[in-house]
Design a protein around this motif. Sequence first.
Motif, PDB file in Angstrom:
ATOM      1  N   PHE A 161      57.171  55.297   7.502  1.00  0.00           N
ATOM      2  CA  PHE A 161      58.158  56.349   7.283  1.00  0.00           C
ATOM      3  C   PHE A 161      57.515  57.731   7.193  1.00  0.00           C
ATOM      4  N   GLU A 162      56.698  57.957   6.167  1.00  0.00           N
ATOM      5  CA  GLU A 162      56.099  59.273   5.945  1.00  0.00           C
ATOM      6  C   GLU A 162      54.600  59.220   6.195  1.00  0.00           C
ATOM      7  N   PRO A 163      54.045  60.065   7.095  1.00  0.00           N
ATOM      8  CA  PRO A 163      52.592  60.107   7.250  1.00  0.00           C
ATOM      9  C   PRO A 163      51.952  60.717   5.994  1.00  0.00           C
ATOM     10  N   LEU A 164      50.898  60.084   5.504  1.00  0.00           N
ATOM     11  CA  LEU A 164      50.202  60.529   4.301  1.00  0.00           C
ATOM     12  C   LEU A 164      48.765  60.853   4.672  1.00  0.00           C
ATOM     13  N   HIS A 176      61.417  49.289   4.931  1.00  0.00           N
ATOM     14  CA  HIS A 176      62.527  48.332   4.880  1.00  0.00           C
ATOM     15  C   HIS A 176      62.063  46.884   5.110  1.00  0.00           C
ATOM     16  N   MET A 177      60.921  46.534   4.513  1.00  0.00           N
ATOM     17  CA  MET A 177      60.423  45.161   4.638  1.00  0.00           C
ATOM     18  C   MET A 177      59.266  44.970   3.665  1.00  0.00           C
ATOM     19  N   ARG A 178      58.662  43.775   3.672  1.00  0.00           N
ATOM     20  CA  ARG A 178      57.475  43.542   2.860  1.00  0.00           C
ATOM     21  C   ARG A 178      56.347  44.422   3.388  1.00  0.00           C
ATOM     22  N   SER A 179      55.691  45.130   2.488  1.00  0.00           N
ATOM     23  CA  SER A 179      54.884  46.277   2.904  1.00  0.00           C
ATOM     24  C   SER A 179      53.504  45.909   3.420  1.00  0.00           C
ATOM     25  N   LYS A 180      53.086  46.669   4.424  1.00  0.00           N
ATOM     26  CA  LYS A 180      51.712  46.751   4.867  1.00  0.00           C
ATOM     27  C   LYS A 180      51.295  48.210   4.754  1.00  0.00           C
ATOM     28  N   LEU A 181      50.055  48.437   4.348  1.00  0.00           N
ATOM     29  CA  LEU A 181      49.525  49.796   4.301  1.00  0.00           C
ATOM     30  C   LEU A 181      48.689  50.011   5.552  1.00  0.00           C
ATOM     31  N   VAL A 182      49.148  50.916   6.421  1.00  0.00           N
ATOM     32  CA  VAL A 182      48.503  51.172   7.703  1.00  0.00           C
ATOM     33  C   VAL A 182      47.628  52.416   7.576  1.00  0.00           C
ATOM     34  N   CYS A 183      46.424  52.361   8.140  1.00  0.00           N
ATOM     35  CA  CYS A 183      45.484  53.481   8.062  1.00  0.00           C
ATOM     36  C   CYS A 183      44.944  53.797   9.447  1.00  0.00           C
ATOM     37  N   THR A 184      45.044  55.057   9.849  1.00  0.00           N
ATOM     38  CA  THR A 184      44.583  55.520  11.156  1.00  0.00           C
ATOM     39  C   THR A 184      43.512  56.582  10.984  1.00  0.00           C
ATOM     40  N   GLU A 185      42.371  56.404  11.629  1.00  0.00           N
ATOM     41  CA  GLU A 185      41.318  57.411  11.624  1.00  0.00           C
ATOM     42  C   GLU A 185      41.724  58.570  12.537  1.00  0.00           C
ATOM     43  N   MET A 186      41.582  59.803  12.035  1.00  0.00           N
ATOM     44  CA  MET A 186      41.875  60.956  12.884  1.00  0.00           C
ATOM     45  C   MET A 186      40.845  61.105  14.004  1.00  0.00           C
ATOM     46  N   VAL A 187      39.597  60.721  13.709  1.00  0.00           N
ATOM     47  CA  VAL A 187      38.514  60.912  14.670  1.00  0.00           C
ATOM     48  C   VAL A 187      38.480  59.737  15.642  1.00  0.00           C
ATOM     49  N   GLU A 216      52.777  38.466  -4.992  1.00  0.00           N
ATOM     50  CA  GLU A 216      53.906  38.805  -4.138  1.00  0.00           C
ATOM     51  C   GLU A 216      53.630  40.072  -3.338  1.00  0.00           C
ATOM     52  N   VAL A 217      54.187  40.121  -2.134  1.00  0.00           N
ATOM     53  CA  VAL A 217      54.080  41.314  -1.297  1.00  0.00           C
ATOM     54  C   VAL A 217      55.238  42.245  -1.638  1.00  0.00           C
ATOM     55  N   PRO A 218      54.963  43.475  -2.106  1.00  0.00           N
ATOM     56  CA  PRO A 218      56.054  44.388  -2.482  1.00  0.00           C
ATOM     57  C   PRO A 218      57.005  44.647  -1.323  1.00  0.00           C
ATOM     58  N   TYR A 219      58.281  44.757  -1.655  1.00  0.00           N
ATOM     59  CA  TYR A 219      59.319  45.073  -0.675  1.00  0.00           C
ATOM     60  C   TYR A 219      59.607  46.565  -0.767  1.00  0.00           C
ATOM     61  N   THR A 220      59.770  47.226   0.387  1.00  0.00           N
ATOM     62  CA  THR A 220      59.978  48.669   0.399  1.00  0.00           C
ATOM     63  C   THR A 220      61.358  49.027   0.935  1.00  0.00           C
ATOM     64  N   SER A 221      61.760  50.276   0.682  1.00  0.00           N
ATOM     65  CA  SER A 221      63.066  50.762   1.125  1.00  0.00           C
ATOM     66  C   SER A 221      62.970  51.334   2.534  1.00  0.00           C
ATOM     67  N   ASN A 222      64.093  51.820   3.064  1.00  0.00           N
ATOM     68  CA  ASN A 222      64.097  52.496   4.366  1.00  0.00           C
ATOM     69  C   ASN A 222      63.225  53.738   4.359  1.00  0.00           C
ATOM     70  N   ALA A 223      63.151  54.412   3.233  1.00  0.00           N
ATOM     71  CA  ALA A 223      62.456  55.702   3.137  1.00  0.00           C
ATOM     72  C   ALA A 223      61.476  55.657   1.978  1.00  0.00           C
ATOM     73  N   ASN A 224      60.401  54.878   2.171  1.00  0.00           N
ATOM     74  CA  ASN A 224      59.422  54.711   1.100  1.00  0.00           C
ATOM     75  C   ASN A 224      58.444  55.878   1.087  1.00  0.00           C
ATOM     76  N   VAL A 225      58.860  56.961   0.460  1.00  0.00           N
ATOM     77  CA  VAL A 225      58.016  58.143   0.336  1.00  0.00           C
ATOM     78  C   VAL A 225      56.736  57.778  -0.403  1.00  0.00           C
ATOM     79  N   GLY A 226      55.699  58.587  -0.248  1.00  0.00           N
ATOM     80  CA  GLY A 226      54.431  58.276  -0.888  1.00  0.00           C
ATOM     81  C   GLY A 226      53.723  59.501  -1.423  1.00  0.00           C
ATOM     82  N   TYR A 227      52.604  59.243  -2.098  1.00  0.00           N
ATOM     83  CA  TYR A 227      51.781  60.290  -2.695  1.00  0.00           C
ATOM     84  C   TYR A 227      50.329  60.009  -2.313  1.00  0.00           C
TER      85      TYR A 227
END
Length: 620
Positions: A161-164, A176-187, A216-227
């Motif tokens: 949802f939100e790029p961090l 809107h599903m069981r969460s995965k934390l995705v990480c992308t290298e800029m370089v 348990e794998v946390p479930y997230t909303s449609n708009a899971n904002v982050g910090y």
Amino acid sequence: SSPTVPPPSCTHRAACRTPAMPGPSPACTVLSGLLLGLWWQVLPAQAQEGLNCYEEPKKTVEQGGVPTVELVTPLTASGEVEMVYTFPNADYVTGSVSFPEGFEVSFSSNGGQTYSVFEPAGVNRVKLVGSLPESGSGIALSVPEPIASGIGAVGAGGDGFEPLVLGKRVFNIWHHMRSKLVCTEMVEARGIAGSQVCEGYGTTTSQGYVVVVAGEVPYTSNANVGYADTVNSRIIYPGRVGSETGFVCVETPPTGPPSLCRASLTDDFSKDGFVRATASHNRPLGWGYPDYSQQRLYAVDWYRPQLYCLDLSDAADLKNCAGFPYSSPFNVQRAAVMPKTTRVIVSGSGRSACVETSTNPPSKCEGWPDSISSGSLNGQPIPVMNAQGVALGFCQYQGTSRVACWHLTDGGRAAADTELGAAGVKFQSLRIQGVRNLPMSSSYSHLPFYKTRTYFSLGAFDTNQGWVCYDGKIADICENFPGSMQVPAGTYGLAVDPVNNGHCVWALGDRGILNSFSSADPSKPCGSEQPVVTVSLASLSQACEQVDWKSIELLHTSESDYDRVEATVTDSKGAVVKTGDLTSGPLSLAGIPAGGDTIQLSISLKFTNAVKDLFTQSVT
């Protein structure tokens, strides 16, 4: 009195996190390893007076409503310089401290214990960190490492949802599903197997770290904002674990695998990686906003009348903000932070309300009714700032090319002849070829603000997307905006990378597509094969009658670091004004005036066979 100038606390740049990022920073903040020295030529009489032609650092305060210069301190040092200006009455006003081009600025509201590149309310310390050449009139600018322009979808089943933005990485959480934390290298090619997938975050064919809390794998909303906690290298976001609602916390070190944040074993934070929300229930939270100035993350329960808040001020003991959740007089769809204030706007059900978050418990904003009629909501409330970066109020799209705005002081509708109302007129008058003048639906859209600028996207779920920027400094649409780009299907959220003065905006869309565009020109991506340094001398002191560019030279490096480096210098219009070789020494800029189209220069550097750590390690 003069600003304090402490001795440098680091002598090697690799010892510190660099440069300053959102959130509090550690005591030592320095520039990156590779620097570009740039000099200018002043009149002989001015040189004899020792003038560098900067608008010298100074602090201005209000006295009886009149701006008064309290102190002026000439810059005479060379090398790395750090200055801290104090405002014991917390009377700092945006722009009241001036400083040389290329210096990093950060702010504190707790007497210098922590600093942030975002200005909180009640600033009482302003820190400047930068480098000056050893001699002559000039500056030393950090040379940024080249980054990729974006990345396509990897795997299937979620998108984010939100790029961090966290250093040189961009995170997102599948929504809107069981969460995965995705990480992308800029370089380019920095990730696993020469990809952009961060080490420890899945594979090139199945991207993402599967977060598991208490089995348990946390479930997230449609708009899971982050910090994005840049000090502690953490990502925090709303989630539901079993039947409990709260916030998930993941440690994301620059090297090594991710892990759950260790619990403080308090009532709120009793499980590793999870802070249980007050009045927990079996529904995921989202649709809120991070407040880096106040170190808080706000979230709402979709179409329920509550605003939740996580207090991140103590990394060892995350907890619910005092007095929350706040009960709204209507069911809430979105919450929006109002820059440089302690006010949050909640909107939904055709209504909006203002929440004063500095009180315990939080309360209705002074001057506001319980709620106002604000009509249909498309996207989220759009904060509009003045020239000091303080929110004047907010606007919202009520339909295609239909925008209305409301004052933050009292919730009154902004007339078209006011600065705020005029911004709304500019929004509804936007016309971008092939792009609908309508944001993503209120279920998804996320927008960022940085300094005096607010960015948002248009085009809903369409292939053609529009990029919009409004700058309170000029009370107008930003120069070179709006822009557009073709994407597979819509844009969920935008995020500003604060490095290099917010030079890059990242856009995350449906199917996990990550793109970027330049905050100076949205028609261009941030990515490039070579670093580009842009500098402007628009803030030169009026004491200097005439200034011409003199030369450029690479600093903190040696010829063994590369086979060759070529420079291409362009003016503010993109016209090439100089090319040459920087391999063995300075490149002359003689005959180029620091005025007109060449008041601003962009220097593109092309390296041949550069060493891997050229941009991160200094030569000692």
